[in-house]
Scaffold this motif. Structure first.
Motif, PDB file in Angstrom:
ATOM      1  N   ALA A   1      -0.129   4.939   4.084  1.00  0.00           N
ATOM      2  CA  ALA A   1       0.265   3.558   4.417  1.00  0.00           C
ATOM      3  C   ALA A   1       0.241   2.672   3.178  1.00  0.00           C
ATOM      4  O   ALA A   1       1.140   1.818   2.977  1.00  0.00           O
ATOM      5  CB  ALA A   1      -0.668   3.003   5.485  1.00  0.00           C
ATOM      6  N   LEU A   2      -0.754   2.852   2.317  1.00  0.00           N
ATOM      7  CA  LEU A   2      -0.838   2.065   1.087  1.00  0.00           C
ATOM      8  C   LEU A   2       0.327   2.383   0.150  1.00  0.00           C
ATOM      9  O   LEU A   2       0.856   1.481  -0.534  1.00  0.00           O
ATOM     10  CB  LEU A   2      -2.179   2.348   0.405  1.00  0.00           C
ATOM     11  N   LEU A   3       0.737   3.644   0.119  1.00  0.00           N
ATOM     12  CA  LEU A   3       1.880   4.016  -0.716  1.00  0.00           C
ATOM     13  C   LEU A   3       3.177   3.389  -0.197  1.00  0.00           C
ATOM     14  O   LEU A   3       4.055   3.004  -0.989  1.00  0.00           O
ATOM     15  CB  LEU A   3       2.016   5.539  -0.751  1.00  0.00           C
TER      16      LEU A   3
ATOM     17  N   LYS B   1      -2.309 -11.093   4.559  1.00  0.00           N
ATOM     18  CA  LYS B   1      -3.017  -9.832   4.830  1.00  0.00           C
ATOM     19  C   LYS B   1      -2.581  -8.734   3.856  1.00  0.00           C
ATOM     20  O   LYS B   1      -3.409  -7.948   3.388  1.00  0.00           O
ATOM     21  CB  LYS B   1      -2.759  -9.388   6.259  1.00  0.00           C
ATOM     22  N   ALA B   2      -1.290  -8.717   3.525  1.00  0.00           N
ATOM     23  CA  ALA B   2      -0.791  -7.703   2.595  1.00  0.00           C
ATOM     24  C   ALA B   2      -1.368  -7.921   1.204  1.00  0.00           C
ATOM     25  O   ALA B   2      -1.815  -6.962   0.538  1.00  0.00           O
ATOM     26  CB  ALA B   2       0.729  -7.725   2.556  1.00  0.00           C
ATOM     27  N   ILE B   3      -1.382  -9.183   0.743  1.00  0.00           N
ATOM     28  CA  ILE B   3      -1.927  -9.480  -0.591  1.00  0.00           C
ATOM     29  C   ILE B   3      -3.427  -9.181  -0.617  1.00  0.00           C
ATOM     30  O   ILE B   3      -3.965  -8.657  -1.603  1.00  0.00           O
ATOM     31  CB  ILE B   3      -1.653 -10.940  -0.967  1.00  0.00           C
ATOM     32  N   SER B   4      -4.112  -9.505   0.487  1.00  0.00           N
ATOM     33  CA  SER B   4      -5.549  -9.229   0.548  1.00  0.00           C
ATOM     34  C   SER B   4      -5.831  -7.733   0.456  1.00  0.00           C
ATOM     35  O   SER B   4      -6.764  -7.312  -0.234  1.00  0.00           O
ATOM     36  CB  SER B   4      -6.119  -9.802   1.845  1.00  0.00           C
ATOM     37  N   VAL B   5      -5.008  -6.915   1.155  1.00  0.00           N
ATOM     38  CA  VAL B   5      -5.193  -5.459   1.099  1.00  0.00           C
ATOM     39  C   VAL B   5      -4.978  -4.961  -0.321  1.00  0.00           C
ATOM     40  O   VAL B   5      -5.752  -4.142  -0.842  1.00  0.00           O
ATOM     41  CB  VAL B   5      -4.242  -4.773   2.087  1.00  0.00           C
ATOM     42  N   LEU B   6      -3.944  -5.469  -1.012  1.00  0.00           N
ATOM     43  CA  LEU B   6      -3.645  -4.992  -2.368  1.00  0.00           C
ATOM     44  C   LEU B   6      -4.718  -5.407  -3.354  1.00  0.00           C
ATOM     45  O   LEU B   6      -5.098  -4.631  -4.244  1.00  0.00           O
ATOM     46  CB  LEU B   6      -2.279  -5.523  -2.804  1.00  0.00           C
ATOM     47  N   SER B   7      -5.215  -6.648  -3.216  1.00  0.00           N
ATOM     48  CA  SER B   7      -6.258  -7.089  -4.144  1.00  0.00           C
ATOM     49  C   SER B   7      -7.571  -6.369  -3.877  1.00  0.00           C
ATOM     50  O   SER B   7      -8.353  -6.117  -4.798  1.00  0.00           O
ATOM     51  CB  SER B   7      -6.443  -8.604  -4.031  1.00  0.00           C
TER      52      SER B   7
ATOM     53  N   GLU C   1     -11.103  -3.186  -6.042  1.00  0.00           N
ATOM     54  CA  GLU C   1     -12.532  -3.014  -5.955  1.00  0.00           C
ATOM     55  C   GLU C   1     -12.931  -1.671  -5.325  1.00  0.00           C
ATOM     56  O   GLU C   1     -14.109  -1.405  -5.126  1.00  0.00           O
ATOM     57  CB  GLU C   1     -13.147  -4.145  -5.107  1.00  0.00           C
ATOM     58  N   SER C   2     -11.961  -0.849  -5.066  1.00  0.00           N
ATOM     59  CA  SER C   2     -12.235   0.437  -4.411  1.00  0.00           C
ATOM     60  C   SER C   2     -12.929   1.404  -5.368  1.00  0.00           C
ATOM     61  O   SER C   2     -12.759   1.340  -6.598  1.00  0.00           O
ATOM     62  CB  SER C   2     -10.936   1.052  -3.897  1.00  0.00           C
ATOM     63  N   ASP C   3     -13.705   2.333  -4.795  1.00  0.00           N
ATOM     64  CA  ASP C   3     -14.352   3.378  -5.583  1.00  0.00           C
ATOM     65  C   ASP C   3     -13.384   4.496  -5.956  1.00  0.00           C
ATOM     66  O   ASP C   3     -13.676   5.300  -6.847  1.00  0.00           O
ATOM     67  CB  ASP C   3     -15.526   3.971  -4.796  1.00  0.00           C
ATOM     68  N   SER C   4     -12.255   4.535  -5.297  1.00  0.00           N
ATOM     69  CA  SER C   4     -11.272   5.588  -5.552  1.00  0.00           C
ATOM     70  C   SER C   4     -10.325   5.163  -6.659  1.00  0.00           C
ATOM     71  O   SER C   4      -9.726   4.072  -6.618  1.00  0.00           O
ATOM     72  CB  SER C   4     -10.490   5.899  -4.270  1.00  0.00           C
ATOM     73  N   LEU C   5     -10.192   6.005  -7.669  1.00  0.00           N
ATOM     74  CA  LEU C   5      -9.256   5.702  -8.748  1.00  0.00           C
ATOM     75  C   LEU C   5      -7.824   5.661  -8.242  1.00  0.00           C
ATOM     76  O   LEU C   5      -7.007   4.845  -8.724  1.00  0.00           O
ATOM     77  CB  LEU C   5      -9.389   6.762  -9.844  1.00  0.00           C
ATOM     78  N   ASP C   6      -7.490   6.548  -7.281  1.00  0.00           N
ATOM     79  CA  ASP C   6      -6.134   6.551  -6.751  1.00  0.00           C
ATOM     80  C   ASP C   6      -5.816   5.234  -6.061  1.00  0.00           C
ATOM     81  O   ASP C   6      -4.718   4.672  -6.223  1.00  0.00           O
ATOM     82  CB  ASP C   6      -5.961   7.714  -5.762  1.00  0.00           C
ATOM     83  N   VAL C   7      -6.756   4.751  -5.280  1.00  0.00           N
ATOM     84  CA  VAL C   7      -6.537   3.477  -4.586  1.00  0.00           C
ATOM     85  C   VAL C   7      -6.416   2.343  -5.586  1.00  0.00           C
ATOM     86  O   VAL C   7      -5.566   1.443  -5.445  1.00  0.00           O
ATOM     87  CB  VAL C   7      -7.681   3.214  -3.586  1.00  0.00           C
TER      88      VAL C   7
ATOM     89  N   ALA D   1      -3.145  -1.783  -8.115  1.00  0.00           N
ATOM     90  CA  ALA D   1      -2.747  -2.437  -9.358  1.00  0.00           C
ATOM     91  C   ALA D   1      -1.248  -2.319  -9.574  1.00  0.00           C
ATOM     92  O   ALA D   1      -0.585  -3.290 -10.001  1.00  0.00           O
ATOM     93  CB  ALA D   1      -3.501  -1.809 -10.531  1.00  0.00           C
ATOM     94  N   ALA D   2      -0.691  -1.131  -9.308  1.00  0.00           N
ATOM     95  CA  ALA D   2       0.746  -0.938  -9.491  1.00  0.00           C
ATOM     96  C   ALA D   2       1.538  -1.799  -8.519  1.00  0.00           C
ATOM     97  O   ALA D   2       2.613  -2.321  -8.867  1.00  0.00           O
ATOM     98  CB  ALA D   2       1.093   0.539  -9.298  1.00  0.00           C
TER      99      ALA D   2
END
Length: 1139
Positions: free
Chosen positions: A1049-1051, A1071-1077, A1081-1087, A1092-1093
């Motif tokens: 879903a994030l992709l 809500k979309a901007i909040s999810v992206l920002s 702060e996620s622990d996952s590098l992929d996330v 960021a992209a």
């Protein structure tokens, strides 16, 4: 001079031919004499006659010297051929009228016997058939000389006359035996009929010769031995009793059995076994061997009749005057006879009788009075290390047969077969059936003895200077050898265990005594017993044939007691020891010796027998290991056992059967191949992931040869279907494991060259692979759908097409794709026609057609897998229109629908032209783009409709249909069809889980994968955003947990951020901007990278985004991410760009 002599011979032959030889009482020897002529250059002696006095002297007696004949010498040569046979045939047609005629006939038969023995390999079939016909149809045949009238027997009081008639009988029997041997080479129908009729008639004549009377003790032993030897030759071939027009086969067998049992009872039983009998060694041996042949003949001819009971021997007790039944106990003394051949043959009779349940019961009842019963007796013989291997082998066969009958695990009343029974005197408990069998094995150290067998096995053809040390404590009582009758007599109540079971010191144990058919086990003696179980120091050589029987016995034990036997094999390391004896290099060396020219015939025969034994041993071992795999794969998958065995097995499989091997060797090799292939296939089925690397490594050394062997096996489908099926089943299992390896894509699983590499990349192997694929395709296309051979070929072809580009290329050249599509068209038409004819028969026919349809689609699927050329061929063959026409039938059968969707997934993968073909109307022609999906009647519409109708989340069809749609949306035409429809509206109807800690449903995951593929292009990104509520749905799914593919879903959100038309809508959605920002702060590098992209994509060439993203909360998160980037080089580089 030679020509004149030969001419004189011919004239004399003609003169004699005019005389009625032996028909009149005129003594022809008044004017006939015997002259020996040597016809150059072969020195072939010819009998001729000439008027004159009797010049038959020692110097002129015909002495045929086989050494004078060259190997290629024909039976007769030049013009002498016809005359010679004319003369000899006349001797076969008439009977002698006097003693002088009998003397002459003795010489003629002597010469003829030597000639036939020397030339039996090159004897002309016509001559042999003439002789057989003459002996069978002539009213005064030489066969009549075997049974003389009683008057002639009484008149033969002259010593010379008696000697002549004895010699004549001897030569007659020798002639008949030679003819029996020569008749084995006859193959035509007439010859087989003549040979069979001769055998049966000779059998009846020999039966009359026994002349059993009230006093059979006064047999003439030499004459009896000759008759019995002739009976052995007659009964050696199967169906010897079936060629009589007047007597039923089973009647002949019964008469033979009666006569032979009377010989045994008269000379052996009544005289106290081998202690007092004067029965000749040859008589005993021939009688027992004839009984062995008879047992197999009765087994074949008796059909449903109880023939085993006929073998029971009555025994009169003179003291009580009450007849008692000896049963089969007469066999037991023969098991311990002085002659090993008698022991071997008599045990063979026991093996034949115990092949039936009634035989096992009868023999066990007859052995009730023997210590240990039947099971203990045969175990004792088997484990006797001083006994020869052929005797021990037959004991193993009997024990193997006893295990075929189901053995109870406890005492069951009214049970006809309970197996062995063991009684423990110390505890007072008895064990019956399987526990008793295990107790027997434990007390006799069964598996330890088997290990000793393996250690003493000799694989060579000859042995020289073999010195086996004899046991120091070996004590053999005279009564054990000479009074073998005591073994089956009722033992004394005071000393029940006084008699040993065999002539060796390898006893079951002194603690095992007999009560009925039970075995008594007492506590061990403190000082030990001279009869206790120890490994004897006297060790006879163990042959491969004995180990073959041991492997078969262990196979049956695994069936009866799988857990206990498997544990015992593992503890004794017996499988490793047996596998270490397999020596393929020795077999190949022997085969090379057989092919070498100018070898002595005797040596060739010895080497051939040894090859047969080694192949049989490997065959039995392969069957045993297959059974072990079915019980517990861990018994086999050990490196010290498996790796050497695999190398030897593949070396045996690489031997070309066409390279000069005779029929018998070729047949034995094929049988060994069957068992090797079955073992290898089972190995891959039961433990493929573990054993596959070892199999691949061993196979790589013989790859081309193995492929050629499999091709040979396919060509033998008509004559040897078992070999055909075994080879292709192994190939299917091997290629299936290769397919699994490719799907896993783990290089660590197989460090050796992969099977795909061997199939497609090895130099010189491509031609073999192409040939193999072509042969399998031929079987598939030519065999009936109900033929099991086609089913096996289909399985192998499916696996081969899935892993080999060469195989796919061969299938393309053979037009397999076009043929399969045409077959599907035919099936469709036939099913439509049959649907108009209701009934159960039509239902069965419909099921058969559906199976064929599935098979064709599976073949197409594997043929198209990652092969664009094959996909182009399928496009030209109009695959999609055919599937479209079959769609209503697919809707009625989930299995067919799943296969069809799988086929379409493979067809559309990375093939835009194939994807576009699904958008065509039902006509299937892409000529007019305007007709595409205009009426909503394309296969694409049917697929979308199916995706919206399925409600079961775990349905394989649901997964397949979304997988297909995921392929199709990568095509511009398919996206257009989806955009014009309301298909994506169904995404909004998905119910989301309540709470962020709950998982998204499987259907939601499938939809997300589909939307992800749609979002890969800008037109797809805009298509997603045009549907109101889609962005909110995706954002909500980004907050949920996912079982797999957590970032789908994030992709999707990331992808739609790249479209300039979508940026305002996304920036306007807090809500979309909040999810992206929050991703920063996620622990996952992929996330972090995805978030960021996405933010960077919104900022690119869009000034309004900078204003929106200057929100303090978002700015703080970016600053924190930036500071982390400077501290660690592992952080996403996108954070620099955002900063």
């Amino acid at each position: 001079l030679t020509e004149t002599t030969v001419l004189l011979c011919l004239l004399l032959f003609d003169e004699v031919a005019r005389q009625e030889t032996w028909y009149e009482k005129t003594q022809l020897f008044n004017y006939i004499s015997l002259v020996k002529i040597l016809v150059l250059p072969y020195y072939l002696p010819i009998y001729i006659y000439k008027k004159g006095k009797d010049v038959r002297t020692q110097d002129l007696t015909c002495d045929f010297n086989p050494a004078r004949l060259r190997p290629e010498t024909p039976l007769m040569c030049c013009k002498c051929k016809t005359k010679y046979f004319c003369l000899d045939y006349r001797f076969l047609q008439v009977l002698p009228a006097s003693i002088e005629d009998e003397k002459l006939l003795v010489d003629i038969l002597n010469f003829l016997n030597k000639l036939l023995r020397e030339q039996r390999a090159s004897l002309e079939t016509d001559h042999l058939k003439w002789m057989l016909k003459t002996l069978h149809t002539n009213p005064k045949s030489l066969l009549d000389l075997l049974v003389r009238p009683e008057s002639q027997v009484q008149d033969a009081i002259d010593e010379i006359q008696t000697a002549v008639r004895q010699q004549l009988d001897k030569e007659l029997i020798r002639l008949f035996n030679t003819l029996l041997f020569c008749s084995m080479s006859v193959t035509d129908r007439e010859g087989l009929e003549l040979a069979g009729s001769f055998r049966t008639e000779l059998a009846l004549k020999l039966l009359q010769c026994l002349r059993l009377t009230d006093a059979p003790h006064f047999y003439g032993l030499p004459s009896l031995e000759r008759i019995l030897r002739g009976m052995v030759h007659v009964t050696a071939l199967p169906d010897w009793s079936t060629y009589s027009a007047t007597v039923e086969p089973i009647t002949i067998c019964k008469k033979y059995l009666t006569g032979l049992l009377e010989v045994i009872s008269s000379f052996y039983v009544e005289w106290g076994g081998n202690a007092m009998s004067f029965m000749g060694k040859g008589v005993t041996k021939s009688t027992v061997l004839c009984l062995l042949h008879l047992s197999h003949e009765m087994m074949a001819q008796a059909k449903d009749m109880d023939w085993v009971s006929l073998w029971s021997l009555p025994y009169d007790n003179n003291e009580e005057q009450v007849p008692s039944q000896l049963g089969l106990a007469w066999l037991v003394p023969l098991w311990v006879d002085r002659d090993p051949e008698v022991r071997f043959t008599s045990l063979g009779i026991g093996s034949a009788l115990t092949s039936l349940k009634v035989g096992c019961i009868a023999l066990a009842e007859s052995c009730q009075n023997i210590s240990g019963g039947l099971s203990g007796t045969v175990i004792n013989i088997l484990l006797d290390q001083s006994e020869c291997s052929m005797v021990r082998r037959e004991a193993a066969f009997i024990l193997q047969n006893l295990l075929v009958i189901p053995i109870p695990t406890e005492d069951v009343k009214d049970c006809t077969w309970q197996g062995p029974c063991v009684y423990d005197e110390e505890s007072g408990l008895s064990q019956i059936g399987k526990p008793a069998l295990q107790a027997l094995f434990y007390h006799c150290h069964f598996y330890e003895h088997l290990n000793q067998m393996v250690k003493h096995c000799y694989l060579g053809c000859y042995m020289f200077d073999l010195d086996c040390s004899k046991g120091d404590n070996l004590i053999i009582e005279k009564s054990d050898f000479d009074d073998s009758l005591n073994l089956w007599k009722v033992p004394s109540t005071q000393s029940q265990s006084s008699h040993s079971l065999s002539t060796s010191d390898t006893m079951v144990t002194s603690r095992v005594t007999c009560q009925s058919d039970t075995t008594t086990t007492a506590s061990p003696s403190r000082h030990g017993s001279p009869m206790s179980v120890v490994l004897s120091k006297q060790c006879a050589v163990v042959t491969p044939s004995l180990l073959s029987a041991v492997c078969s016995l262990l196979h049956n034990l695994l069936v009866v007691t799988p857990k206990d036997t498997g544990m015992a094999l593992q503890q004794a390391h017996l499988l490793t020891a047996l596998s270490s004896l397999v020596n393929a290099n020795l077999v190949k060396r022997y085969i090379l010796e057989l092919k070498a020219p100018l070898r002595h015939s005797c040596h060739v025969e010895h080497v051939k027998v040894q090859v047969l034994l080694l192949l049989q041993c490997l065959s039995s071992l392969s069957k045993l290991l297959k059974s072990c795999l079915l019980v517990d794969p861990q018994l086999v998958i050990q490196d010290e056992l498996l790796k050497p065995l695999l190398g030897n097995s593949f070396m045996i499989l690489s031997i070309r059967s066409k390279d000069g091997l005779d029929t018998e060797l070729t047949s034995a090799l094929h049988e060994t191949w069957i068992d090797c292939f079955n073992f290898l296939a089972t190995l891959l089925w039961k433990s493929g992931q573990i054993s596959f690397p070892s199999v691949t490594a061993a196979l790589a050394n013989h790859w081309t040869a193995i492929i050629d062997t499999i091709c040979d096996c396919i060509n033998l489908s008509a004559t040897c279907p078992a070999l055909y099926m075994a080879s292709l089943q192994f190939l299917s299992a091997l290629l299936t494991e290769e397919g699994k390896r490719r799907l896993q894509d783990k290089q660590s699983i197989c460090q050796n060259p992969t099977i795909s590499f061997l199939l497609d990349e090895v130099d010189g192997c491509q031609a073999s692979v192409t040939h193999l694929t072509g042969l399998i395709i031929q079987v598939y296309e030519r065999k009936s759908s109900k033929d099991v051979l086609k089913q096996v070929a289909t399985s192998a072809l499916l696996s081969l097409l899935a892993v080999s580009k060469n195989a796919q290329k061969c299938a393309l050249e053979a037009d397999l794709i076009g043929n399969c599509v045409e077959q599907m068209k035919h099936i469709h038409a036939q099913m439509n026609l049959d649907s108009l004819k209701p009934g159960k028969t039509q239902k069965k026919k419909e099921d058969s057609l559906i199976k064929q349809l599935r098979c064709a689609m599976q073949l197409l699927r594997n043929c198209l897998f990652q092969n664009e050329e094959c996909k182009m061929a399928a496009l030209k063959a109009h695959l999609v229109p055919v599937l479209h026409s079959l769609w209503p039938w697919f809707l009625l059968d989930d299995s067919s629908m799943q296969i069809a969707l799988h086929l379409l997934c493979v067809y559309t993968a990375n093939y835009p032209a194939g994807c576009g073909s699904l958008c065509w109307a039902s006509g299937g022609q892409p000529l007019l783009p305007s007709v595409r999906s205009a009426a909503g009647n394309s296969l694409m519409h049917n697929v979308m409709k199916l995706a919206t109708q399925i409600s079961n989340e775990s349905s394989p069809i649901q997964q397949m249909v979304f997988c297909l749609l995921s392929n199709l949306v990568l095509s511009h035409d398919c996206k257009g069809v989806i955009q014009k429809s309301n298909f994506l509206q169904n995404f909004l109807s998905l119910s989301l889980p309540k709470g962020s800690h709950k998982n998204v449903s499987n259907v939601s995951t499938l939809w997300l994968k589909l939307l992800l593929n749609i979002s890969l292009g800008e037109d797809g990104q805009q298509m997603i955003m045009k549907i109101n509520g889609t962005l909110d749905q995706i954002v909500e799914m980004c907050k949920c947990k996912h079982k797999n593919n957590q970032h789908i879903a994030l992709l999707i959100l990331h992808n739609i951020c790249f479209s300039p038309a979508n940026k305002p809508k996304i920036l306007a959605n807090d809500k979309a901007i909040s999810v992206l920002s929050t991703c920063l702060e996620s622990d996952s590098l992929d996330v972090q990278r995805i978030g960021a992209a996405s933010l960077w994509a919104l900022l690119h060439n869009y000034q309004k985004a900078k204003v929106t993203l200057k929100n303090p909360l978002i700015r703080r998160r970016i600053d924190e991410a930036y500071s982390l980037v400077k501290k660690s080089k592992t952080m996403p580089v996108c954070n620099f760009s955002i900063k």
